[in-house]
Design an enzyme around this catalytic site. Structure first.
Site, PDB file in Angstrom:
ATOM      1  N   HIS A   1       0.847  -1.207   0.000  1.00  0.00           N
ATOM      2  CA  HIS A   1       0.000   0.000   0.000  1.00  0.00           C
ATOM      3  C   HIS A   1       0.875   1.247   0.000  1.00  0.00           C
ATOM      4  O   HIS A   1       1.788   1.363   0.807  1.00  0.00           O
ATOM      5  CB  HIS A   1      -0.920   0.002   1.224  1.00  0.00           C
ATOM      6  CG  HIS A   1      -2.153  -0.819   1.033  1.00  0.00           C
ATOM      7  ND1 HIS A   1      -3.335  -0.559   1.678  1.00  0.00           N
ATOM      8  CD2 HIS A   1      -2.386  -1.895   0.245  1.00  0.00           C
ATOM      9  CE1 HIS A   1      -4.247  -1.450   1.297  1.00  0.00           C
ATOM     10  NE2 HIS A   1      -3.684  -2.273   0.444  1.00  0.00           N
TER      11      HIS A   1
ATOM     12  N   PRO B   1      -4.237   0.091  18.751  1.00  0.00           N
ATOM     13  CA  PRO B   1      -3.978  -0.347  17.367  1.00  0.00           C
ATOM     14  C   PRO B   1      -4.068   0.763  16.301  1.00  0.00           C
ATOM     15  O   PRO B   1      -3.773   0.494  15.130  1.00  0.00           O
ATOM     16  CB  PRO B   1      -5.047  -1.420  17.127  1.00  0.00           C
ATOM     17  CG  PRO B   1      -6.095  -1.184  18.145  1.00  0.00           C
ATOM     18  CD  PRO B   1      -5.456  -0.533  19.313  1.00  0.00           C
TER      19      PRO B   1
ATOM     20  N   LYS C   1       1.008  -0.452  15.030  1.00  0.00           N
ATOM     21  CA  LYS C   1       2.410  -0.600  15.429  1.00  0.00           C
ATOM     22  C   LYS C   1       2.733  -1.832  16.275  1.00  0.00           C
ATOM     23  O   LYS C   1       3.912  -2.182  16.429  1.00  0.00           O
ATOM     24  CB  LYS C   1       2.849   0.648  16.227  1.00  0.00           C
ATOM     25  CG  LYS C   1       3.005   1.901  15.386  1.00  0.00           C
ATOM     26  CD  LYS C   1       4.269   1.872  14.556  1.00  0.00           C
ATOM     27  CE  LYS C   1       4.329   2.911  13.482  1.00  0.00           C
ATOM     28  NZ  LYS C   1       4.015   2.439  12.135  1.00  0.00           N
TER      29      LYS C   1
ATOM     30  N   TYR D   1       3.998   6.357  10.173  1.00  0.00           N
ATOM     31  CA  TYR D   1       3.129   5.241   9.793  1.00  0.00           C
ATOM     32  C   TYR D   1       3.913   4.154   9.073  1.00  0.00           C
ATOM     33  O   TYR D   1       3.722   2.959   9.327  1.00  0.00           O
ATOM     34  CB  TYR D   1       1.966   5.735   8.924  1.00  0.00           C
ATOM     35  CG  TYR D   1       0.878   4.709   8.760  1.00  0.00           C
ATOM     36  CD1 TYR D   1      -0.162   4.603   9.685  1.00  0.00           C
ATOM     37  CD2 TYR D   1       0.890   3.810   7.691  1.00  0.00           C
ATOM     38  CE1 TYR D   1      -1.147   3.642   9.551  1.00  0.00           C
ATOM     39  CE2 TYR D   1      -0.091   2.845   7.542  1.00  0.00           C
ATOM     40  CZ  TYR D   1      -1.113   2.771   8.478  1.00  0.00           C
ATOM     41  OH  TYR D   1      -2.093   1.811   8.347  1.00  0.00           O
TER      42      TYR D   1
END
Ligand code: RFL
Ligand code: PHB
Length: 391
Positions: free
Chosen positions: A72, A293, A297, A384
């Site tokens: 992604h 969540p 991570k 992220y």
């Protein structure tokens, strides 16, 4: 029985560590309280950072992940009915994440272990550890009614949040940091195509929602729910109806619903235990820390801990104790950055019952800044996809 390293827990952290050590010719055993099927039945993480993907390649278990995982390049934030794409790839100089379920990753690790003839004792009961403050640690367990003792050089506590390893450390040697959030996530897994090609993180006055996936035909959705809710309060129909209310018109239209394959509620918690080494005992993964969540991570941190630990143990058997001496400090530095990010994402995207009006406006301004400033989006993207390892 004598081994070099006794690993407690066959979750991702124990299994990855076992694989790294086996590749280096270090003799290790894994003890797991449950059956392999039970471990595989727990539906958990779905997003792997690049550094986690690299580690699985290093451990020699990346083939199926590369064939079936979904790379992604971005995520969507849905705020006040409007989608904002965070271009992870563009904002981080070409980094990405991999969508591949924890269940699949665990299966790959279990298969590799089996193929190599390495020992995992499932349904190991009454696991107890001792002697880790000296030179001769021991692990004992009961299997099929018979007690066994393992003498080892080191114990790796990879036994999750409720495990025996952290609980065996004297209270005055450990410091705990914790934040409990006043809500949980209700998760639903279904064999339906994902509502969008990318993950959608939705902030909504009714509560946070997340649209995730496991494959092109399997979706994973989450809803923020009060801690008092029980899974039985949520029929599939109620779940889909509530999810629709928290999405935008486009997603509402393309949402395909179906029967739940699994539905569960997970409480949200931030937690860190310091240090992560006690003599010849090392804690890794959820045994040492928990993140909510929201930032995806938890599994990634488990992988980064055992990367530090695996390399440190390999270094030790190569003649240097530098790595094991620095393990706790190195791991915690990365842990705290992920803790901060997960706490921040959680605060930004969830509805808290007791937010004061001033804080509310300040949070709205922060989100506005994150979405509309290049620096803000870059900060989110950089965290992220996973921060680089600082050696
Ligand atoms: P685990 O997976 O809990 O494994 C620990 C193992 O130890 C065993 N055990 C014992 N064995 C022997 N003797 C004892 N006394 C024992 N006590 C326990 C247990 O049976 C178990 O098999 O810990 P590990 O390996 O550190 O791995 C951590 C991850 O599982 C966890 O951080 C993630 O699943 C968190 N997480 C997510 N992480 C991500 O990176 N990305 C995500 O997208 C993500 N989503 C999630 C998540 C966790 C969730 N839940 C339910 C907690 C979504 C959810 C809903
Ligand atoms: C998941 O797919 O389970 C998932 C994805 C992203 C998160 C949390 C969970 O932030």
């Amino acid at each position: 029985m004598k081994v070099q390293v006794a690993i407690i827990g066959a979750g991702p952290s124990g299994l990855i560590l076992g694989q790294l050590l086996a590749k280096a010719g270090i003799d290790a055993i894994i003890l797991e309280a449950h059956t392999g099927e039970y471990v595989l039945g727990r539906i958990r993480a779905g997003v792997l950072e690049q550094v986690c993907v690299d580690l699985l390649d290093e451990a020699g278990v990346g083939a199926r992940m590369h064939a079936q995982g979904l790379p992604h390049h971005g995520i969507e934030l849905l705020v006040e009915g409007k989608r904002h794409r965070i271009d992870l790839h563009g904002l981080t100089g070409g980094k990405q994440v991999m969508v591949y379920g924890q269940t699949e990753l665990t299966r790959d690790l279990m298969d590799a272990r089996k193929a190599a003839g390495l020992t995992t004792v499932y349904e190991a009961k009454e696991v107890a550890i001792s002697g880790f403050d000296g030179d001769h640690p021991t692990v004992s367990y009961v299997k099929d009614g018979i007690r066994h003792d393992i003498h080892c050089d080191f114990i790796a506590g990879c036994d999750g949040f409720h495990g025996v390893c952290r609980a065996s450390v004297p209270k005055d040697s450990i410091r705990l940091f914790e934040r409990i959030y006043p809500f949980g996530w209700l998760g639903l897994l279904s064999d339906t195509p994902p509502v969008c090609d990318e993950l959608i993180y939705a902030k909504h006055p009714r509560g946070f929602a997340l649209c995730s996936m496991r494959s092109r035909t399997r979706s994973r959705y989450y809803l923020q729910v009060p801690l008092s809710d029980k899974v039985d309060d949520w029929s599939d129909q109620r779940f889909w109806d509530e999810l629709r209310l928290r999405l935008d018109a486009e997603a509402r239209q393309s949402l395909v619903t179906g029967p739940a394959l699994e539905k569960s509620i997970a409480p949200l918690r931030s937690f860190v235990a310091e240090p992560m080494r006690f003599g010849r005992l090392f804690l890794a993964g959820d045994a040492a820390h928990i993140v909510p969540p929201t930032g995806a991570k938890g599994l990634n941190l488990a992988a980064s801990d055992v990367r530090f630990l695996g390399h440190a143990l390999i270094e030790y058997y190569g003649g240097s104790s530098h790595g094991i001496d620095r393990y706790s400090e190195r791991a915690l530095r990365r842990v705290w950055k992920a803790e901060r990010f997960s706490w921040w994402m959680t605060n930004l995207l969830h509805v808290f019952p007791d937010t004061l009006p001033f804080e509310q406006r300040a949070l709205e301004a922060e989100l506005d800044y994150v979405l509309h400033s290049h620096a803000g989006r870059t900060t989110l993207a950089e965290n992220y996809v996973g921060l680089p390892f600082e050696e």
